[in-house]
Write a protein that holds these residues in place. Structure first.
Motif, short mmCIF file in Angstrom:
data_model
loop_
_atom_site.label_atom_id
_atom_site.label_comp_id
_atom_site.label_asym_id
_atom_site.label_seq_id
_atom_site.Cartn_x
_atom_site.Cartn_y
_atom_site.Cartn_z
N SER A 61 -7.23 0.81 1.99
CA SER A 61 -6.21 1.81 2.30
C SER A 61 -6.63 3.21 1.86
O SER A 61 -7.53 3.40 1.03
CB SER A 61 -4.90 1.42 1.60
OG SER A 61 -3.96 2.46 1.61
N HIS A 81 0.84 -1.20 0.00
CA HIS A 81 0.00 0.00 0.00
C HIS A 81 0.87 1.25 0.00
O HIS A 81 1.96 1.27 0.61
CB HIS A 81 -0.93 0.01 1.22
CG HIS A 81 -2.13 -0.88 1.05
ND1 HIS A 81 -3.11 -0.63 0.13
CD2 HIS A 81 -2.50 -2.01 1.72
CE1 HIS A 81 -4.05 -1.57 0.21
NE2 HIS A 81 -3.69 -2.43 1.17
N VAL A 99 -2.98 1.99 5.92
CA VAL A 99 -3.88 0.85 5.86
C VAL A 99 -5.00 1.09 6.88
O VAL A 99 -4.76 1.15 8.08
CB VAL A 99 -3.15 -0.47 6.17
CG1 VAL A 99 -4.12 -1.64 6.11
CG2 VAL A 99 -2.01 -0.67 5.19
N LYS A 144 -5.17 -6.57 -6.81
CA LYS A 144 -5.41 -5.18 -6.43
C LYS A 144 -6.72 -4.74 -7.08
O LYS A 144 -6.86 -4.82 -8.30
CB LYS A 144 -4.25 -4.30 -6.89
CG LYS A 144 -4.38 -2.82 -6.53
CD LYS A 144 -3.08 -2.10 -6.86
CE LYS A 144 -3.19 -0.60 -6.62
NZ LYS A 144 -3.89 0.09 -7.71
N ARG A 146 -6.82 -4.51 -1.54
CA ARG A 146 -5.85 -5.53 -1.96
C ARG A 146 -6.15 -6.86 -1.27
O ARG A 146 -6.61 -6.90 -0.12
CB ARG A 146 -4.42 -5.09 -1.66
CG ARG A 146 -4.09 -3.76 -2.34
CD ARG A 146 -2.65 -3.37 -2.20
NE ARG A 146 -2.45 -2.01 -2.71
CZ ARG A 146 -1.45 -1.62 -3.49
NH1 ARG A 146 -0.54 -2.50 -3.88
NH2 ARG A 146 -1.34 -0.37 -3.90
#
Length: 798
Positions: free
Chosen positions: A529, A509, A513, A547, A535
């Motif tokens: 995120s 990320h 997060v 993703k 993800r």
């Protein structure tokens, strides 16, 4: 001794007339003349004394040798039984110990024969022969099998013994309950007390069924003087009524029935009393409830009943769905009382503080509530600032909440009572999560740490250090062996619960997060995120699988469906997106919130998704159709978290308004009506032409007819539905309730420092709700979502 009424006259007679003697049965000559009873009922005092002595000798009341002998026999029998059981127990203990000693001795002999420290060159010939023999013949394997067989048999004996002891204890307990307790109750002698707690402790021998029977008798016979009625009962099977009568009489004579306990008593004394009562929970609480109901019978006990209701509210006793018809409550406080779906028909309140009462879906027909008080002060010791996160325990009985005040609270879901408060973090607690077995609670904090707590003791088991920014989200794996944490430092950490060591660190990320969640099978981890992405990670190898792009704002929350096929995500872009885990494609976008979606959560069956938003609302979505099912209003600020209970019956929500709300999610979307404590689905509603009678269609072949003025059911039929409806000539009155009653779910519990009166879906008919300044509170009830039936009647008639 001289007469207390005629001081110069000596007492000469004893009154034996069958009445309540106004002269206390001690009569002088003048008293005897004024007495007005037959002369034979006035016995000279010396003759009365001779009669008493003669009767005592006749019935041997002065001899207790027989009782003493039987008492001693019983005592000796119990002592001999105790010695016999103790001897058997000691013999059994010695036998079991001897068997285990033999097994261990033989086990050690093989273990000591050869181990890693043995010098083979120095071993004796006999030892070497035995070692070679064991290795060649496989004697050790035979012994291990034999040992395992012995241990299995011993374990079976242990289980059998445990079952036998439990059976014996249960049998003895039932025998005592059926044989000894009735004798105890018949012989119990009441001791009058001045101390309230001492009075209440004597109610431990009173069965709830007996109290309910007494209330039923009072109502059936329309009693207004309960003491007189109970005193006149002569049925030998009702001997315990005498004891209950003495308790009620004692209660009526002490301060508990004279003073307002919500004001007069010091807070310290009140807390001590409540603490003591809580320890004797079952019996005292049921008696306090009895005293509340007694206010509807005998006006002399209104104050003690009012104080009882106050104590029940302070102890957060669950009173949802109970009937309080015709109770009379005065001079007390019911702040924060949870009375969801209760029946208050015909009740009278006078000088009562109703601040923060939860009256959602209550029945309020013909109530007379005057001198009411409402304010926003509460004495619940709760979070002092924003509730940032919470989580249900696996069994659904406990709710853990983390707050900006750096603490974690454990709450009883049924009553809203705080069970424990955990301190240890140095900054806001941003996330909490129970382990699958419910024994461990994990918490993530702005102080960069993750803490593990023992739920039973409230002690901190471990502190996991590894992040260098705040920990926004924590989540246990389904098997409880791994804890995952997502942080503002852009990383995700996997922790071994047994060792407290970090197993892996997932990087990918680009920004903070915000949320992490395990799939139901534990193989996949999802993360949301501030980089606007979702993800998916392979937990076993620690690599990114996919993703998911689509959101145009921060992703605040992610949640897997129970079957693991769908992932829901909530975002700053005001939307909720549903993702197909297998393909990684977006399946649907749910729009409706006006501001950012802070939290999403699936119901236990996966059919519904709940979402909490910055627009102060909670929304329920149908996963199959993608349509909004309901909108839940009540919070007064941004909602941080929503979470379903394990059984799916309750939805919890927390907000920046410093409150936690529990919502009933089992109520159907069709309108419901509470009548006489029962719930009916409203198919249609008809009024008679004069507006005095209502007919409710409860189904295709069921009808209930109610008197509007009294609020009483006057007819119920399951087979003359159409015939009855034909008598109601006002088709324009049909279906007013489904359009008027709130169809969304209701708050069943609110945990907050600032309680707000709630009355969503309450039904009000022909009542008065006036504050101490003369202001009519009916409009306030209406603004809270109550249905004023008179208004509906008048509108249709006009």
């Amino acid at each position: 001794m001289n007469c207390i009424y005629h001081h110069l006259n000596p007492i000469q007679f004893i009154c034996i007339a069958p009445h309540a003697c106004q002269y206390q049965r001690k009569l002088c000559a003048e008293c005897q003349y004024e007495h007005g009873e037959n002369v034979k009922h006035a016995v000279p005092i010396n003759i009365f004394q001779q009669i008493v002595i003669m009767k005592m000798k006749q019935y041997k009341l002065d001899e207790i040798s027989e009782i003493s002998q039987q008492r001693n026999n019983f005592k000796l029998m119990l002592s001999q039984t105790e010695s016999m059981i103790k001897k058997i127990w000691e013999e059994l203990s010695d036998s079991i110990k001897y068997i285990y000693d033999l097994i261990e001795k033989k086990y050690r002999s093989y273990s000591n024969l050869f181990n890693q420290y043995t010098n083979i060159a120095e071993s004796s010939y006999s030892d070497l022969e035995q070692i070679v023999y064991l290795l060649q013949v496989g004697k050790v394997n035979d012994w291990i099998s034999e040992k395992n067989s012995y241990l299995a048999k011993l374990q079976k004996i242990e289980q059998l013994l445990e079952e036998e002891v439990k059976f014996l204890c249960k049998k003895l307990k039932n025998e005592i309950k059926s044989s000894i307790q009735p004798i105890q109750k018949m012989l119990q002698v009441y001791e009058r007390k001045e101390d309230l707690y001492q009075v209440l402790t004597q109610t431990s021998n009173i069965d709830e069924s007996c109290l309910n029977e007494i209330l039923g008798m009072f109502k059936t016979n329309k009693i207004t003087d309960c003491l007189k009625y109970l005193s006149n009962i002569r049925n030998t099977e009702k001997n315990n009524f005498k004891f209950i009568t003495d308790v009620i009489k004692n209660i009526g004579e002490i301060d508990f029935n004279k003073k307002n306990y919500s004001l007069e008593m010091s807070e310290c004394f009140r807390k001590d009393l409540i603490n003591k009562i809580s320890q004797e929970n079952k019996y005292i609480i049921q008696f306090l409830k009895f005293l509340v109901q007694l206010t509807a019978i005998d006006e002399r006990f209104i104050q003690c009943g009012s104080n009882s209701l106050y104590l029940l509210v302070e102890m957060k006793v669950d009173m949802r769905g109970q009937s309080f018809e015709n109770i009379r409550i005065r001079d007390t406080s019911l702040i924060g009382g949870n009375f969801v779906r209760c029946n208050f028909n015909g009740s009278n309140f006078d000088n009562v503080d109703i601040s923060g009462m939860n009256l959602n879906q209550t029945q309020l027909f013909n109530c007379k509530w005057k001198n009411l008080k409402i304010h926003e002060i509460n004495k619940i010791d709760d979070h002092s600032t924003t509730v940032r996160s919470f989580c249900f325990s696996p069994d659904g009985t406990t709710l853990a909440s983390g707050s900006s005040d750096m603490s974690i609270s454990l709450w009883d879901v049924k009553t809203g009572q705080q069970k424990a408060k955990l301190h240890g973090h140095q900054c806001s607690v941003l996330s909490v999560c129970f382990s699958p077995d419910g024994n461990i609670l994990a918490s993530g904090s702005q102080d960069y740490s993750v803490c593990l707590w023992d739920v039973k003791t409230g002690q901190q088991n471990a502190k996991l250090i590894g992040h260098y920014r705040g920990v926004n989200s924590v989540c246990f794996s389904p098997d409880g062996t791994i804890l995952v944490s997502g942080s503002a430092d852009l990383s995700i950490c996997l922790w071994n619960i047994k060792t407290g060591q970090q197993k892996a660190k997932l990087d990918g990320h680009k920004q903070s997060v915000q949320s992490v969640c395990f799939s139901p099978d534990g193989t996949t981890l999802a993360s949301g995120s501030s980089d606007r992405s979702v993800r998916l990670w392979d937990v076993k190898i620690g690599l990114q699988k996919a993703k998911l792009d689509g959101h145009t704002g921060y992703v605040y929350s992610v949640c897997f469906s129970p079957d693991g096929t769908i992932l829901a995500s909530g975002s700053y872009d005001n939307s909720i997106r549903l993702w197909d885990i297998k393909t990684g494609y977006q399946r649907a976008q749910l729009d409706g919130h006006l501001y950012s979606v802070q939290s999403v959560c699936f119901s236990h069956d996966g059919a519904t998704l709940a979402s909490g938003s910055e627009d102060y609302s909670i929304r329920l979505w149908d996963i199959k159709t993608g349509q909004q099912k309901a909108k839940l209003d009540g919070h007064t600020s941004c909602i941080n978290t929503v979470c379903f209970s394990p059984d799916g019956s309750t939805l919890a929500s927390s907000s920046i308004d410093n409150s936690i709300r529990l919502w009933d999610v089992q109520i159907g979307q069709r309108a419901q009506l509470l009548l006489d404590g029962n719930q009916y689905l409203v198919q249609s509603v008809y009024f008679s032409p004069d507006g005095t009678t209502l007919a409710y269609g409860r189904g295709e072949n069921s009808i209930s007819v109610w008197d509007v003025k009294t609020g009483q059911e006057i007819l119920s039929s399951d087979n003359r539905y159409q015939d009855i409806l034909a008598q109601f000539k006002s088709p324009n009155y049909q279906n007013i309730f489904p359009a008027s009653l709130p169809t969304s779910n209701i708050t069943i519990l609110r945990i907050s420092q600032n309680p707000i009166l709630e009355a969503q879906g309450a039904l009000i008919l022909k009542g008065e709700f006036i504050d101490y300044k003369g202001y009519d509170f009916t409009s306030i009830f209406k603004s809270k979502g109550s249905l004023i039936l008179e208004n509906s009647i008048n509108q249709k008639q006009n």
